[in-house]
Structure formats: C-alpha cells, structure tokens
Design a protein around this motif. Structure first.
Motif, short mmCIF file in Angstrom:
data_model
loop_
_atom_site.label_atom_id
_atom_site.label_comp_id
_atom_site.label_asym_id
_atom_site.label_seq_id
_atom_site.Cartn_x
_atom_site.Cartn_y
_atom_site.Cartn_z
N PRO A 1 0.83 -1.20 0.00
CA PRO A 1 0.00 0.00 0.00
C PRO A 1 0.87 1.26 0.00
O PRO A 1 1.97 1.23 0.53
CB PRO A 1 -0.79 -0.11 1.31
CG PRO A 1 -0.07 -1.11 2.12
CD PRO A 1 0.69 -2.00 1.20
N ARG A 2 0.35 2.32 -0.63
CA ARG A 2 1.13 3.56 -0.69
C ARG A 2 1.34 4.13 0.70
O ARG A 2 0.50 3.96 1.59
CB ARG A 2 0.42 4.58 -1.58
CG ARG A 2 0.67 4.29 -3.04
CD ARG A 2 0.25 5.45 -3.87
NE ARG A 2 -1.20 5.58 -3.89
CZ ARG A 2 -1.81 6.66 -4.32
NH1 ARG A 2 -1.13 7.68 -4.73
NH2 ARG A 2 -3.13 6.73 -4.33
N SER A 3 2.46 4.85 0.87
CA SER A 3 2.81 5.25 2.23
C SER A 3 2.13 6.55 2.66
O SER A 3 2.65 7.28 3.45
CB SER A 3 4.32 5.41 2.34
OG SER A 3 4.71 6.38 1.40
N VAL B 1 -4.45 -3.08 11.88
CA VAL B 1 -4.44 -3.16 10.41
C VAL B 1 -3.29 -4.08 9.96
O VAL B 1 -3.48 -4.96 9.13
CB VAL B 1 -4.29 -1.76 9.78
CG1 VAL B 1 -4.15 -1.86 8.27
CG2 VAL B 1 -5.50 -0.91 10.12
N GLU B 2 -2.11 -3.87 10.55
CA GLU B 2 -0.95 -4.69 10.18
C GLU B 2 -1.22 -6.17 10.46
O GLU B 2 -0.86 -7.05 9.70
CB GLU B 2 0.29 -4.25 10.97
CG GLU B 2 0.93 -3.00 10.42
CD GLU B 2 1.17 -3.07 8.91
OE1 GLU B 2 1.83 -4.03 8.46
OE2 GLU B 2 0.66 -2.20 8.19
N ARG B 3 -1.89 -6.40 11.60
CA ARG B 3 -2.16 -7.78 12.04
C ARG B 3 -3.12 -8.49 11.08
O ARG B 3 -3.00 -9.67 10.83
CB ARG B 3 -2.78 -7.70 13.44
CG ARG B 3 -2.34 -8.81 14.35
CD ARG B 3 -2.78 -8.49 15.77
NE ARG B 3 -1.81 -7.71 16.52
CZ ARG B 3 -2.01 -7.26 17.74
NH1 ARG B 3 -3.14 -7.48 18.35
NH2 ARG B 3 -1.07 -6.57 18.36
N GLN C 1 -9.56 -1.40 2.15
CA GLN C 1 -9.41 -0.04 2.74
C GLN C 1 -10.74 0.41 3.34
O GLN C 1 -10.80 0.88 4.47
CB GLN C 1 -9.03 0.96 1.62
CG GLN C 1 -7.55 1.17 1.46
CD GLN C 1 -7.02 2.23 2.42
OE1 GLN C 1 -7.60 2.45 3.49
NE2 GLN C 1 -5.90 2.83 2.08
N ASP C 2 -11.82 0.23 2.53
CA ASP C 2 -13.16 0.65 3.00
C ASP C 2 -13.53 -0.09 4.28
O ASP C 2 -14.11 0.48 5.20
CB ASP C 2 -14.23 0.35 1.93
CG ASP C 2 -14.04 1.21 0.70
OD1 ASP C 2 -13.22 2.14 0.76
OD2 ASP C 2 -14.69 0.94 -0.32
N LYS D 1 -14.41 1.45 7.88
CA LYS D 1 -15.71 1.17 8.51
C LYS D 1 -15.49 0.64 9.93
O LYS D 1 -16.17 1.04 10.87
CB LYS D 1 -16.46 0.14 7.66
CG LYS D 1 -17.94 0.14 7.88
CD LYS D 1 -18.63 -0.66 6.80
CE LYS D 1 -20.08 -0.28 6.73
NZ LYS D 1 -20.75 -0.88 5.59
N VAL D 2 -14.53 -0.28 10.06
CA VAL D 2 -14.21 -0.87 11.37
C VAL D 2 -13.78 0.24 12.33
O VAL D 2 -14.20 0.28 13.49
CB VAL D 2 -13.11 -1.94 11.22
CG1 VAL D 2 -12.54 -2.33 12.56
CG2 VAL D 2 -13.66 -3.17 10.51
#
Lengths: 201, 192
Positions: free
Chosen positions: A59-61, B23-25, B49-50, B54-55
């Motif tokens: 993903p872009r930074s 998010v990373e997890r 991403q959406d 939302k989360v």
C-alpha cells in the motif's frame, strides 16, 4: 430406512473418518449415495474454481483515512493560527477573530516591541510558506502517483483486450479443427465403405 | 505485545496509532478473504481499505462479545456480500476474467493441441456457469470453508448464525454447484 440428514452428509464430506455409521449407510442406500456424489461434484467444482493467489502491491505510504481526518483538522487549525486567526470561547459563545498583532499590544507599542512583533510575523509568514510548499509537493506527488496508476490500469486493460482477441481466435480455430476432424472421420468412413463395395463387386 | 482488545480500547481512548497495529495484524487475511469473494485484486484492495475505515468508525460499538477477528471478518464478509449484490454483472465479468487467468497454462508445447485447449476452455465455462448460480451468501460459506479451511464453529461465529445453518447453507451451495455442473455437462454431451 431413514435417510441421512444434510448435516450428516456435510460432516461426512469434510470429515469422512469421524463417523463410520454414515459410511455404512452410504454403502447400502443408493438414494443417499447419489446425493453424496452430487455434493462431492459440487466440492470438486468449488475447489477447481479457487482463485489463483496474487502478489499484493505494497500500500502507498500516505497516511491512512483514520489518520487523515484528525491530521486535516490539525492542519486547518495550524494554518489559521499562522495567518493570525484566533478562536475564542466565552460564555457559551464561540468566536473567531483575525489580527496580525496580539490585541493587548496594539495600543502602546514601543520600537523594541514593534521589532519583536515584526520578527514574530516574519517567522509566522515563513512557516506558512514552508507549510504551503510542503503541501503543494505532497499534492503533486499524489497527482503523479494517480497518473502512474491510471496508466498502469490502461496498460492492463489493453493487455486483457489483446488476450481476449487471441483467445477468441484460438477458440474459433479450435472449433474449425474439431469440425474438420469430424468431416475427415465421415469422409474416411465413406471412403472405407466405397472401397469395400468395390472389392465386393 | 498488545492484545486485540487492548488495541481497541486504546484506539477508543484516542490513541489512533494503535489502529495501525490491528491493520498490520489483519490486512493480509482480510485482503485474501475479500479477494476470494470478488476475485479481482484491485477491487479487493479498495474494499479492504473501505472495510478498515468502517471498522475504525464502528470500533466504539465493539463490546468484546465475540473475538475481535470474528467481528472484523463479519464486517468484511457483509461488505463483500453487499458489493457482489450491487455489482452482480461486473462481478460475473471479473469472475470470467479470473477464470481465464486462473486456468491459463503457459506451456508452449501445448500450442499445437488447439482442440485440447478448446475442450479445457469449454470445461472452464461450465464451472463458471455453475458458480454463477450461487447467491452471495452461499459463496461466502464456500470461501470460508473450502478456500480458507475454517471450522464450522469459526464460520458460525463470523457469520453470526448457528452451526446448523452454516452446514445447511453449505449443503445447498454444493448441491447447487454439483447439480448445475451435471446438468450442463449432460446438455453438452447431447448437443451436437
């Protein structure tokens, strides 16, 4: 004989070792066996259709959406304060004032104070300019990235179209070859029959 | 290492950077779950991403009654179902594209076997048509059970439905696939 339930059939499909009585029933009941084979076919179709794994692009930074909301608010406040806007909240009333110099100092300013205020103002203008430059650079970077992405998408679309066109040609050729093969078979059969007739005569 | 629940509590208290940990997890797992539903990598990335946005917005509604991961996957699956429903036609086209890619055999020795390739293509189309008969909900149980190899209990928690309903939905999905495939194969055999 009582037939197996949906649950029993599904359990046996995913864990065949778990219950031997289901297997025994399937060995003797054609109805349940037919139903189980349909499920096996369905599972095989599902497995065949599993999407190929993809290599995900990093993903872009840029900051995430949840970071951008407070960041944007902070940026607006910073720029506003740098430009001399002041927010005030008194007696339930919210107000915004604009002044280049703090109010209390406007009435009696000595040369010394004026110099300090000018220096302060210069600093604020320089900081605002720095911020604006950085923001413009960021916007340009984002526009450039978007342009790159759109070109990449166009390229993908083009290669898909080329591939589809090749596939169609191939499909048509395949169909023609299949038809020619069938015609050849028919011709061979006829030729064989004629030869036999000739031999008989 | 912070647990999921600790991260959630910190984010609710205003430490939004802790959301990055979550998010990373879960990013790759959610991305893969979404991709298995929509079968289009770019769409999967956008939807992921959406879903995380939302989360983030709904995080204060998470009371820890189920695992955070199940709650997150539930939102993801619902988002996928909504997406598939509203982009049905588009999704079918993407599905076709994914099949084209998924079954591509890059073997130059097969170039002479045009008829064989034609046969395989027809086979792929049969599979694809069988899949198109599934509702988005049926597709979800197939994704979770067949592709992600989750247990019935996990699926039940994610979809927030009883295990018996999961099994029944899976039964109908596989029966649909099996019967539809058999019907089309039969039709193909009898049609000159």
């Amino acid at each position: 004989m009582k037939h197996l339930t949906e649950t029993q059939l599904i359990d046996h499909l995913f864990e065949p070792q778990a219950d031997s009585s289901t297997k025994q029933h399937l060995d003797h009941c054609a109805n349940c066996r037919e139903q189980f084979e349909v499920l096996q076919d369905g599972l095989s179709i599902a497995r065949q259709s599993e999407p190929e794994p993809v290599a995900w692009k990093q993903p872009r930074s840029r900051p995430s959406l949840w970071k951008r909301v407070p960041l944007a608010a902070a940026a607006v406040l910073l720029v506003a304060s740098l430009l001399g806007f002041r927010a005030d909240y008194r007696e339930g009333q919210f107000s915004v004032q604009f002044s280049l110099f703090p109010r209390s100092n406007v009435q009696s300013v000595s040369d010394q104070e004026l110099q300090t205020q000018l220096a302060e103002l210069e600093k604020r203008v320089a900081a605002a300019l720095d911020y604006h430059t950085a923001r413009t650079a960021n916007e340009l970077n984002e526009q450039f990235a978007a342009l790159q992405e759109s070109q990449y998408r166009d390229l993908v679309k083009l290669s898909i179209q080329v591939k589809e066109s090749l596939d169609n040609t191939e499909l048509q050729t395949g169909k023609r070859i299949a038809m020619l093969n069938r015609n050849l078979e028919v011709l061979k059969r006829h030729t064989g029959a004629d030869a036999q007739d000739g031999a008989l005569q | 290492m912070l647990s999921d629940m600790e991260c959630v509590e910190k984010v609710i208290r205003g430490e939004t950077e802790c959301f990055d940990l979550l998010v990373e997890r879960y990013r790759s797992k959610v991305q893969s779950l979404v991709y298995n539903h929509v079968r289009q990598s770019e769409t999967a990335q956008d939807l992921t991403q959406d879903i995380f946005f939302k989360v983030f917005r709904k995080l204060d509604k998470f009371k820890g009654e189920s695992k955070f991961s199940s709650w997150l996957y539930r939102i993801a699956v619902n988002e996928c179902i909504d997406y598939i429903r509203s982009h049905k036609k588009k999704a079918e086209e993407s599905l076709e594209l994914a099949f084209e890619k998924g079954f591509e055999v890059l073997d130059t020795s097969e170039y002479s076997d045009v008829q064989g390739r034609h046969e395989r293509k027809v086979e792929r189309q049969l599979v694809q048509k069988a899949l198109a008969t599934l509702t988005p909900e049926m597709r979800s149980v197939i994704v979770l059970k067949v592709y992600e190899e989750r247990t019935f209990e996990e699926i039940s928690e994610i979809l927030s439905i009883p295990t018996s309903t999961v099994k029944s939905r899976l039964y109908k999905a596989l029966e649909n696939l099996g019967r539809s495939y058999r019907r089309r194969t039969l039709l193909r055999e009898v049609t000159p």
